[in-house]
Scaffold this active site. Structure first.
Site, PDB file in Angstrom:
ATOM      1  N   HIS A 133      24.706  39.489  25.651  1.00 42.08           N
ATOM      2  CA  HIS A 133      24.799  38.026  25.527  1.00 42.08           C
ATOM      3  C   HIS A 133      25.199  37.403  26.879  1.00 42.08           C
ATOM      4  O   HIS A 133      24.600  36.414  27.310  1.00 42.08           O
ATOM      5  CB  HIS A 133      25.828  37.710  24.433  1.00 42.08           C
ATOM      6  CG  HIS A 133      26.109  36.260  24.210  1.00 42.08           C
ATOM      7  ND1 HIS A 133      25.871  35.626  23.000  1.00 42.08           N
ATOM      8  CD2 HIS A 133      26.636  35.305  25.020  1.00 42.08           C
ATOM      9  CE1 HIS A 133      26.235  34.351  23.104  1.00 42.08           C
ATOM     10  NE2 HIS A 133      26.697  34.135  24.317  1.00 42.08           N
ATOM     11  N   HIS A 137      23.196  34.966  29.858  1.00 41.95           N
ATOM     12  CA  HIS A 137      23.666  33.730  30.505  1.00 41.95           C
ATOM     13  C   HIS A 137      23.383  33.761  32.008  1.00 41.95           C
ATOM     14  O   HIS A 137      22.938  32.769  32.586  1.00 41.95           O
ATOM     15  CB  HIS A 137      25.175  33.546  30.308  1.00 41.95           C
ATOM     16  CG  HIS A 137      25.560  32.914  29.004  1.00 41.95           C
ATOM     17  ND1 HIS A 137      25.092  31.685  28.609  1.00 41.95           N
ATOM     18  CD2 HIS A 137      26.389  33.331  28.020  1.00 41.95           C
ATOM     19  CE1 HIS A 137      25.627  31.375  27.423  1.00 41.95           C
ATOM     20  NE2 HIS A 137      26.410  32.351  27.040  1.00 41.95           N
TER      21      HIS A 137
HETATM   22 NI    NI Z   1      27.600  32.551  25.325  1.00 43.96          NI
END
Ligand code: NI
Length: 167
Positions: A133, A137
């Site tokens: 995750h 980003h």
């Molecule tokens: Ni996040």
């Protein structure tokens, strides 16, 4: 240390691709410390520099229940992955939204620690999901980008409404 403002989806700055860190200096150490403070305060289990509008490849994670196991990943790179895991994810940049995302079940990540030492870590479970995750980003991707266009539209509307109420 200082709390940093967190960018909110669909802020276009969340789409920037972060640049590699080539020297771990006081600026990077301070950034990591501020990011950790911001993450704990939120509270969250992970934060990427992109989310605080610093476009360098720095991630902080703490998936421990006691919140005493901070991990800092500089220039993290997934070098091996295996299996499939579908879990519910949320994000400090997408407050109040949770949805199922498909990830690798296990990942091996190579990165530099705060001393500039190369490290390799094999992770599974929540830590593996969190690493994927946060690296997303750094590559300008938010977890909602993994969802259908229909769901993304609903999330945009919901967040726009929230912003109007709190503004
Ligand atoms: Ni996040």
């Amino acid at each position: 240390m200082a709390l940093l403002p967190i960018l909110r989806f669909p802020d276009p700055r969340l789409k920037k691709v972060a640049a590699a860190v080539n020297k771990i200096d006081d600026g990077i150490r301070r950034l990591a410390a501020d990011m950790a403070e911001t993450m704990y305060e939120a509270p969250g289990i992970g934060l990427a520099a992109t989310q605080v509008d610093v476009h360098r490849r720095v991630v902080v994670i703490d998936v421990s229940e006691e919140k005493n196991a901070l991990q800092v990943f500089i220039n993290p790179e997934i070098v091996e992955e295996a299996g499939l895991a579908i879990g519910e994810e949320g994000c400090l940049s997408v407050p109040g939204i949770y949805d199922k995302v498909e990830r690798s079940e296990q990942v091996t990540v190579r990165y530099l620690d705060l001393d500039g030492k190369a490290q390799t870590l094999k992770a599974d479970g929540l830590l593996a999901v969190c690493i994927q995750h946060e690296i997303d980003h750094l590559n300008g991707k938010v977890f909602v980008d993994h969802l259908s266009t229909l769901k993304q539209g609903r999330i945009r509307n919901k967040l726009a409404k929230q912003a109007r109420v709190t503004a």
